[in-house]
Motif scaffolding. Structure first.
Motif, PDB file in Angstrom:
ATOM      1  N   HIS A 408       0.820  -1.211   0.000  1.00 61.35           N
ATOM      2  CA  HIS A 408       0.000   0.000   0.000  1.00 61.35           C
ATOM      3  C   HIS A 408       0.863   1.275   0.000  1.00 61.35           C
ATOM      4  N   GLN A 410       1.241   3.716   1.967  1.00 60.40           N
ATOM      5  CA  GLN A 410       1.894   4.123   3.200  1.00 60.40           C
ATOM      6  C   GLN A 410       3.158   3.322   3.487  1.00 60.40           C
ATOM      7  N   ALA A 514      -3.828   0.504   5.540  1.00 58.70           N
ATOM      8  CA  ALA A 514      -3.680   1.210   4.273  1.00 58.70           C
ATOM      9  C   ALA A 514      -4.345   2.582   4.311  1.00 58.70           C
ATOM     10  N   GLN A 515      -5.155   2.820   5.341  1.00 55.03           N
ATOM     11  CA  GLN A 515      -5.860   4.090   5.453  1.00 55.03           C
ATOM     12  C   GLN A 515      -4.990   5.125   6.157  1.00 55.03           C
ATOM     13  N   SER A 516      -5.159   6.382   5.768  1.00 58.41           N
ATOM     14  CA  SER A 516      -4.439   7.471   6.439  1.00 58.41           C
ATOM     15  C   SER A 516      -5.405   8.146   7.414  1.00 58.41           C
ATOM     16  N   GLY A 517      -4.964   8.369   8.605  1.00 65.45           N
ATOM     17  CA  GLY A 517      -5.802   9.040   9.595  1.00 65.45           C
ATOM     18  C   GLY A 517      -6.540   8.061  10.492  1.00 65.45           C
ATOM     19  N   ARG A 518      -6.618   8.407  11.781  1.00 63.66           N
ATOM     20  CA  ARG A 518      -7.227   7.510  12.766  1.00 63.66           C
ATOM     21  C   ARG A 518      -8.708   7.278  12.472  1.00 63.66           C
ATOM     22  N   ARG A 520     -10.392   7.303   9.624  1.00 69.00           N
ATOM     23  CA  ARG A 520     -10.616   6.378   8.513  1.00 69.00           C
ATOM     24  C   ARG A 520     -10.282   4.942   8.909  1.00 69.00           C
ATOM     25  N   ARG A 521      -9.262   4.801   9.714  1.00 71.35           N
ATOM     26  CA  ARG A 521      -8.892   3.447  10.131  1.00 71.35           C
ATOM     27  C   ARG A 521      -9.983   2.823  11.010  1.00 71.35           C
TER      28      ARG A 521
END
Length: 554
Positions: A408, A410, A514-518, A520-521
């Motif tokens: 991903h 990140q 793979a997500q950015s930001g708490r 979204r995770r």
């Protein structure tokens, strides 16, 4: 010390110094021996019919030092010169120093002390490599582990693979004379150290090792035996035969693997100085015949200094095909494959699409034993294929290899927190084309079985824990797609529900990270947890790579 003393009182150490046309180097060698902190020794300078002034130079440097003796003989080769020294030696210990090398002032002292304190039969030390260009480098004198590390220690000789890792050279060691006994070097032979070293290893339980560079070995000197690129290199197969005949009765494990590793390294070393194309090809052809006749494989023991270009030609089981899907970034993927230490036999461009579907369609066209499929933009590191194939070679019964991959945008690397749950992408696999053929399952089930192969058949998986692959952009996997694939495998009895839950949690972890930001995770974790409940999967087992918060949400 007088010559009468030399005659009446045997020295503690006999140093055997064979010389042939080394007038420009022998002064340094003898001066290094005269400077030894341990002084109870004799040096037998055996001039093997030199045609320059080696003998006279030696006499000039020796001067009145009665510990040194110059012995002249007609030219018979290095083996005969060493044997002459062994026949004349009177010391309790034996050391060999080549006529163009030199030793540190405490070379004898440290090795003698080691044998005295451990009561061992022999000991070896690390070395300095001194190149003819003036460059120099310390080396452990252990293949595949050149950095000098650790403390003084015994090297157990019950595993032939460990025996093969030690430099077989006669010259960085000290031996008890009664341990050598009547063993001698093969007269008239090149590369004579190998059978001598292996014969001693077969009669000993351990050799002590000093991680101190006490021996200075010259490399690249004109006329040096190991740098010859002539037809004499074919003598290497005679030396391999001599070692091979020793091994059936040796009290060692893994003898066949060790013989493969030894043969691989020696073929590499003999090819290194060869510039004549016809000679190189003839030697490779002979090596292929030799390896096949004795059931050997090209096994480089994960060493980075061995040239892998001849590998597949000598050992056809190492041939592999890479399929590269079309799309943006495909050119970079091709460049990365061209830079591999172990080159693919074929690189085929294939259409873009679901990797398992493309792989299934291409299966009849793949002619090699192994294959991989990469998406455009995937970037294997230069040692990707070497590490994958080496893992396959050294994992009995393996039908695929799986590697850790940077996953991903990140750059998250799932690694191997759980042994049976590595990177979930098909690009992280190197597959056996014989064992992983499409089955009677439908295409989706076959694809899922490949993707979850490490969990389905952990005993058939060779693992590369190093991150050797960077994955290009991927469409995010949906939890429903993962659920459907696992449910199909459950219906065929290929997975237990506990295994399926663990695999599902692993893929959820990849999707969440793979997500950015708490925020979204958290939302992605809730989505995967909801789908797990709808699919009535049990709560996944706790695992080191599944975060506590994610585990609760799942």
């Amino acid at each position: 010390m007088t010559r009468a003393d030399l005659t009446d009182t045997p020295p503690k150490v006999s140093v055997i110094l064979p010389c042939y046309n080394v007038a420009g180097y022998v002064r340094t060698t003898i001066e290094s021996l005269k400077a030894q902190a341990f002084q109870d020794f004799e040096v037998l300078v055996v001039d093997d019919g030199s045609t320059d002034n080696t003998a006279q130079t030696a006499r000039d440097v020796i001067a009145q030092d009665a510990r040194f003796r110059v012995v002249l003989q007609p030219n018979q080769g290095l083996s005969a010169a060493r044997n002459t020294g062994l026949n004349l030696a009177r010391g309790a210990y034996i050391a060999f120093v080549d006529g163009d090398d030199w030793v540190a002032p405490n070379f004898l002292l440290r090795l003698v002390t080691t044998l005295n304190e451990t009561q061992a039969d022999w000991a070896a030390c690390a070395i300095w490599l001194e190149f003819d260009t003036g460059a120099r480098a310390m080396h452990s004198a252990i293949h595949a582990a050149p950095e000098i590390m650790g403390e003084i220690r015994p090297c157990e000789l019950d595993d032939a693979r460990l025996v093969a890792r030690q430099f077989p050279s006669a010259w960085n060691k000290l031996y008890r004379r009664d341990f050598i006994g009547d063993l001698r070097f093969v007269p008239g032979a090149l590369y004579e150290d190998h059978p001598f070293y292996w014969a001693l290893a077969c009669r000993s339980e351990q050799m002590w090792y000093l991680p101190e560079p006490l021996y200075h070995h010259r490399r690249g000197r004109p006329g040096q035996i190991t740098m010859q690129g002539s037809w004499q290199i074919f003598q290497q197969f005679d030396r391999l035969d001599e070692v091979r005949r020793l091994l059936p009765d040796a009290p060692m494990r893994h003898r066949q693997t060790a013989l493969s590793r030894l043969a691989t390294r020696l073929v590499h070393e003999r090819l290194e100085p060869v510039t004549d194309a016809a000679l190189r090809q003839a030697f490779i052809d002979k090596a292929r015949e030799y390896f096949a006749a004795h059931a050997l494989s090209w096994d480089w023991d994960d060493a980075t200094d061995i040239d892998l270009r001849p590998a597949a030609e000598i050992s056809p089981a190492l041939r592999f095909t890479v399929l590269v899907q079309a799309g943006a970034g495909a050119e970079q993927t091709h460049h990365a494959l061209a830079a591999q230490r172990l080159s693919p036999e074929h690189v085929l461009e294939v259409p873009n699409g679901p990797a398992p579907e493309v792989l299934r369609k291409m299966w009849p066209r793949i002619e090699t034993d192994w294959c991989a499929i990469l998406k455009a933009g995937d970037m294997p590191s230069p040692d990707w294929s070497a590490k994958m194939m080496h893992a396959l070679q050294n994992t009995e019964g393996a039908t695929f290899a799986v590697c850790a991959a940077t996953h991903h945008p990140q750059g998250f690397d799932p690694g191997f927190a759980l042994p049976d749950l590595p990177c979930a992408d098909l690009a992280a696999l190197m597959l056996s084309t014989k064992a992983n053929q499409p089955t009677d399952l439908d295409s989706a089930d076959w694809a899922a079985a490949l993707q979850f192969g490490a969990a389905l058949a952990p005993n058939q998986a060779a693992r590369v824990t190093a991150t050797v692959l960077s994955l290009g952009p991927r469409a995010p996997e949906t939890p429903r797609a993962a659920l459907r694939a696992l449910q199909r495998l459950l219906s065929h009895g290929a997975l237990t529900r506990t295994q399926a839950a663990a695999v599902f949690a692993h893929r959820a972890q990849l999707a969440v990270l793979a997500q950015s930001g708490r925020g979204r995770r958290i939302m992605r974790a809730l989505h995967w947890g909801m789908v797990r409940r709808l699919g009535r999967f049990p709560k996944p087992p706790a695992a080191a790579h599944i975060g506590e918060s994610l585990h609760r949400l799942l």
